[in-house]
Design an enzyme around this catalytic site. Structure first.
Site: not given
Ligand SMILES: [Zn+2]
Length: 255
Positions: A52, A54, A56-57, A112, A129, A167
């Protein structure tokens, strides 16, 4: 073929699939730990898979592609692509990585984020996530109905499927599961196991679908004990599993 966890930021895991020669990575939010792992193991990066959008990915994608211009980039069709040249994937697509003798199916799992996808193959699930050990992702874009349906699809995979979440949230998630279902023996055992692992700073992942079905309250909305606690918390009658899920997710947001 083996799968190793690379730590990024506070609690992210970037998963690296390698076979001694080639490697693929899932959700490289940061390029540095990936580059270090590739160099250390003398691996060629052949693919980057994104679950996805985001940051941090996806934050390490462009730097990795600059170093490995031949690597293929795969990302969800329903979201802004992390870099030009990405192959956009939708539900039912598959990703063939012949050098790694691996084929992964794409599952659409909105909740998410709206375009979130998961990758499943060889008894492994990379779910970003969407599903965490003991928990699930926050509903940033999707509805409780969408997330409940997405989790149901993942829960329908074989029990021995290894679950690679993005995570290390397990210990905090289990504290919430315990508040919901304090008498679940499988949960109590798993909490002890996880406490030991975290004390030694060892990842609690991968989990498995069988384990998550036994301990994760977000997959246990049909259990009478889970429903009863959710009803008490929501102060209303919850007739559908999806309503139980929505009440648990709202509660967890401020737990
Ligand atoms: Zn995320």
């Amino acid at each position: 073929m083996n799968v190793i966890s690379l730590r990024a930021f506070n609690d992210n895991y970037i998963w690296l699939i390698g076979n001694g020669r080639q490697a693929a990575v899932i959700d490289p939010g940061d390029a540095a730990p990936v580059s270090a792992a590739l160099a250390e193991r003398n691996l060629e990066l052949v693919a980057i898979l994104i679950t996805h959008h985001h940051q941090d990915h996806t934050g390490g994608v462009r730097e990795l592609l600059a170093a490995w211009p031949e690597a293929s980039l795969y990302a969800p069709a329903g979201e802004r692509l992390p870099a030009p040249g990405a192959t956009a994937l939708a539900d039912g697509d598959s990703v063939a990585l012949p050098g790694l003798a691996l084929e992964l199916q794409v599952l659409s799992v909105p909740g998410h984020t709206l375009g979130h996808i998961a990758y499943y193959g060889n008894g492994m699930l990379f779910c970003g996530d969407t599903l965490f050990s003991g928990g699930c992702g926050r509903l940033f874009e999707g509805t409780p109905e969408q997330m409940h349906h997405s989790l149901g699809r993942l829960a329908a995979l074989p029990d021995d499927t290894r679950v690679y979440c993005a995570h290390e949230y397990t210990q905090a998630n289990l504290a919430f599961c315990h508040a919901v279902e304090p008498d679940n023996p499988a949960l109590l055992n798993y909490m002890k196991e996880v406490a030991k692992l975290r004390q030694q700073d060892v990842p609690t992942l991968p989990s498995s679908i069988g384990r998550e079905k036994a301990v994760n309250v977000f997959l246990r909305t049909a259990e009478p004990a889970v429903r009863a606690t959710a009803q008490l918390q929501a102060m209303e009658e919850l007739n559908e599993d999806c309503q139980v899920f929505a009440a648990l997710r709202r509660w967890k947001d401020h737990f």
